[in-house]
Design an enzyme around this catalytic site. Sequence first.
Site, mmCIF file in Angstrom:
data_model
loop_
_atom_site.group_PDB
_atom_site.id
_atom_site.type_symbol
_atom_site.label_atom_id
_atom_site.label_comp_id
_atom_site.label_asym_id
_atom_site.label_seq_id
_atom_site.Cartn_x
_atom_site.Cartn_y
_atom_site.Cartn_z
ATOM 1 N N TRP A 184 71.789 53.611 109.990
ATOM 2 C CA TRP A 184 72.429 52.471 109.328
ATOM 3 C C TRP A 184 73.305 53.004 108.216
ATOM 4 O O TRP A 184 72.885 53.889 107.463
ATOM 5 C CB TRP A 184 71.407 51.481 108.748
ATOM 6 C CG TRP A 184 72.123 50.434 107.957
ATOM 7 C CD1 TRP A 184 72.847 49.382 108.451
ATOM 8 C CD2 TRP A 184 72.272 50.390 106.533
ATOM 9 N NE1 TRP A 184 73.429 48.684 107.414
ATOM 10 C CE2 TRP A 184 73.094 49.274 106.236
ATOM 11 C CE3 TRP A 184 71.801 51.180 105.473
ATOM 12 C CZ2 TRP A 184 73.450 48.929 104.927
ATOM 13 C CZ3 TRP A 184 72.152 50.843 104.168
ATOM 14 C CH2 TRP A 184 72.966 49.728 103.899
ATOM 15 N N GLU A 225 72.248 50.505 113.788
ATOM 16 C CA GLU A 225 71.967 49.190 113.184
ATOM 17 C C GLU A 225 73.205 48.582 112.546
ATOM 18 O O GLU A 225 73.842 49.202 111.704
ATOM 19 C CB GLU A 225 70.859 49.347 112.129
ATOM 20 C CG GLU A 225 70.511 48.068 111.388
ATOM 21 C CD GLU A 225 69.486 48.271 110.267
ATOM 22 O OE1 GLU A 225 69.102 49.435 109.988
ATOM 23 O OE2 GLU A 225 69.075 47.262 109.664
ATOM 24 N N LYS A 227 75.380 45.251 110.579
ATOM 25 C CA LYS A 227 75.151 44.325 109.463
ATOM 26 C C LYS A 227 76.342 43.391 109.359
ATOM 27 O O LYS A 227 77.446 43.746 109.768
ATOM 28 C CB LYS A 227 74.978 45.132 108.169
ATOM 29 C CG LYS A 227 74.419 44.324 107.014
ATOM 30 C CD LYS A 227 73.909 45.218 105.904
ATOM 31 C CE LYS A 227 73.353 44.361 104.772
ATOM 32 N NZ LYS A 227 72.702 45.146 103.727
ATOM 33 N N ASP A 258 68.629 43.889 112.946
ATOM 34 C CA ASP A 258 67.875 43.526 111.748
ATOM 35 C C ASP A 258 68.019 42.014 111.611
ATOM 36 O O ASP A 258 69.135 41.487 111.562
ATOM 37 C CB ASP A 258 68.456 44.266 110.539
ATOM 38 C CG ASP A 258 67.675 44.006 109.266
ATOM 39 O OD1 ASP A 258 67.443 42.830 108.939
ATOM 40 O OD2 ASP A 258 67.317 44.982 108.574
ATOM 41 N N HIS A 261 70.528 40.432 109.248
ATOM 42 C CA HIS A 261 71.914 40.897 109.287
ATOM 43 C C HIS A 261 72.867 40.029 110.104
ATOM 44 O O HIS A 261 73.852 40.529 110.643
ATOM 45 C CB HIS A 261 71.965 42.339 109.811
ATOM 46 C CG HIS A 261 71.413 43.325 108.844
ATOM 47 N ND1 HIS A 261 71.496 44.679 109.027
ATOM 48 C CD2 HIS A 261 70.775 43.164 107.658
ATOM 49 C CE1 HIS A 261 70.916 45.306 108.020
ATOM 50 N NE2 HIS A 261 70.469 44.403 107.183
ATOM 51 N N HIS A 285 64.494 45.352 113.312
ATOM 52 C CA HIS A 285 64.013 45.407 111.938
ATOM 53 C C HIS A 285 63.677 43.967 111.620
ATOM 54 O O HIS A 285 64.574 43.154 111.392
ATOM 55 C CB HIS A 285 65.117 45.873 110.975
ATOM 56 C CG HIS A 285 65.116 47.338 110.726
ATOM 57 N ND1 HIS A 285 65.981 47.929 109.845
ATOM 58 C CD2 HIS A 285 64.341 48.319 111.234
ATOM 59 C CE1 HIS A 285 65.746 49.237 109.828
ATOM 60 N NE2 HIS A 285 64.758 49.493 110.675
ATOM 61 N N ASP A 293 70.264 37.608 100.487
ATOM 62 C CA ASP A 293 69.370 38.753 100.669
ATOM 63 C C ASP A 293 68.842 38.811 102.094
ATOM 64 O O ASP A 293 68.533 37.788 102.694
ATOM 65 C CB ASP A 293 68.201 38.651 99.691
ATOM 66 C CG ASP A 293 67.288 39.858 99.801
ATOM 67 O OD1 ASP A 293 67.816 40.983 99.829
ATOM 68 O OD2 ASP A 293 66.067 39.689 99.892
ATOM 69 N N ASP A 295 66.177 40.863 102.877
ATOM 70 C CA ASP A 295 64.963 41.680 102.860
ATOM 71 C C ASP A 295 63.736 41.076 102.195
ATOM 72 O O ASP A 295 63.011 41.770 101.502
ATOM 73 C CB ASP A 295 65.293 43.034 102.215
ATOM 74 C CG ASP A 295 66.373 43.772 102.994
ATOM 75 O OD1 ASP A 295 66.102 44.142 104.129
ATOM 76 O OD2 ASP A 295 67.479 43.950 102.470
ATOM 77 N N ASP A 325 61.409 45.605 107.982
ATOM 78 C CA ASP A 325 62.324 46.049 106.929
ATOM 79 C C ASP A 325 62.434 44.982 105.851
ATOM 80 O O ASP A 325 63.177 44.022 105.998
ATOM 81 C CB ASP A 325 63.715 46.344 107.532
ATOM 82 C CG ASP A 325 64.676 46.910 106.490
ATOM 83 O OD1 ASP A 325 64.229 47.237 105.382
ATOM 84 O OD2 ASP A 325 65.882 47.016 106.800
#
Length: 417
Positions: A184, A225, A227, A258, A261, A285, A293, A295, A325
Site C-alpha cells: 500500500w 491495496e 484507496k 480495505d 477505502h 483489510h 477516517d 480505521d 486494519d
Amino acid sequence: MSVKENYELAKKQYEKWGIDVDSVLEKLKQVPISMHCWQGDDVTGFEVNQRELSGGIDVTGNYPGKATTPEQLRSDLEKAFSLIPGKHRVNLHAIYAETDGVAVERDELEPKHFEKWVNWAKEHGLGLDFNPTLFSHEKAADGLTLSHPDEEIRNFWIEHCKVSRKIGEYFGKELGTPSLTNVWIPDGYKDIPSDRFTPRQRLKDSLDKIFTEEIDEKYNLDAVESKVFGIGSESYVVGSHEFYLGYALKNDKICLLDTGHYHPTETVSNKISSMLLYSDKLALHVSRPVRWDSDHVVILDDELREIALEIVRNDALDKVIIGLDFFDASINRVAAWTIGTRNMIKALLYAMLTPNEHLKQLQEEENFTERLALFEEFKTYPFGAIWDYYCEKMGVPVKESWLEEVKKYEQEVLLKR
Ligand code: RNT
Ligand code: ZN
C-alpha cells in the site's frame, strides 16, 4: 442454565433449517484472521530513527499503555489472542524490524531482522503476513513513493518492496504457511492534478520491477491495496481501485480491498462476487470507515455480516484472505484487537448459521417476500448461545468476561509502562 445447555437448545432451532451446527464450529476453527500488529503501538514501529506517522493516515487518542518495545507488543498480542477463539495470524509492517539498535535503512532490511518475530510465531502456532512501509519516512515526505518523479526515490522504494517480498518468503518457508505481502502506498495529490496518467504509468512500471523476481506462492503471495483518498491526497490517489484491479488481473496478483477505502455508499460486500469471477484469490483489510477516517475498530454491523455472508455463501473461505486494519488510541489497545477480531469471527459464524442454500433458492424462484422475511427472522435466532459455546469450547472467555482479563492486564502491565 449452563452455556452447554443453552447451546443444545439453540442448536435445535438451527437444525430445523438443516444447519449442522457442530460441523459449522469445526469449520470456523479453521478460518485464520490476520490480526494487524499496528493497533498495539499506534503504527509507530521500532525503527532506530523513529519518524512521525505520515502517509495520510492518523491515529488519534492518548490512552495509556501503548507498546513501545517488540517484547511489549508481542506480550499484548498474546493477551489478545488468549481472548479470541481460534488459531490466527499476525500482520507485520517493515517498521517492526528488530535491528539491535543499529539503524538499517528500509531498502536493506533482511529476513534476519524478523527472526524474533518468526521464533515467536512458531512458539505460538501463528502465521505471519507482511507489508513494506512506504510512509513515515523522509523519502515519502511529499506524499509520493513508487510514483515519484525522481527516479532515485522511486528506486529506493522499489528496493524496499523487493526486500519485503524476500521477508515474506522467509516467513512462508519458516512457518509453513504463505505470507501475504501487501503493498500500500500513500501516493496522491491534495489538489486537482494536471496529469493523472504519468504518475500511474510510473507506479505500474515500479510494480513491474518489484515483481520481476518469481517467488513460490507456497511461501509468499503478493497483494496490492487501493484507496479512494487520504489526508493530503483528497483530490487524487495514484493507486486507485481501477488501477490495482487492472494491474492485479493482468499480472496475476491479489487485490486487497480495505473496507474503509471506498465511497460511503460503495460496499466491499458487493465487490467480492465480481472479483471472484475473475481471480482465484482476494484479500481484505476489514476496517470501519467513519466520515473521513477509514480505521475505526470493527463492530458487528450490517456490512460486516454482509461481507461474511458473501464469503460463506460463495464457498470462498479458502479464496478470501481475511485481515484486519484499524487503529484506535482512545481505548485500551488490547481491547480494540479483541473486540474487532471477535466481531470478525462472530460475523463468519453468523453467516455459517444462515440457511444460505434455501435463501438462494428463494431468490431463483423470485420469492422476495420470504427472502426478506427470513433474513430478518434469522437476526433474532439464538446466535449468541452458539457463539458463547464456541468460546467456551475453544477455551476463551465467554461473553464480556474477557473484559475482566483486559482490566487486570491493564492494571498489572499496561499502566506500569
Ligand atoms: C492505509 C492502508 C494501509 C495501512 C496499514 C498501516 O490507508 O489501509 O493498509 O492502514 O498498512
Ligand atoms: Zn488497509
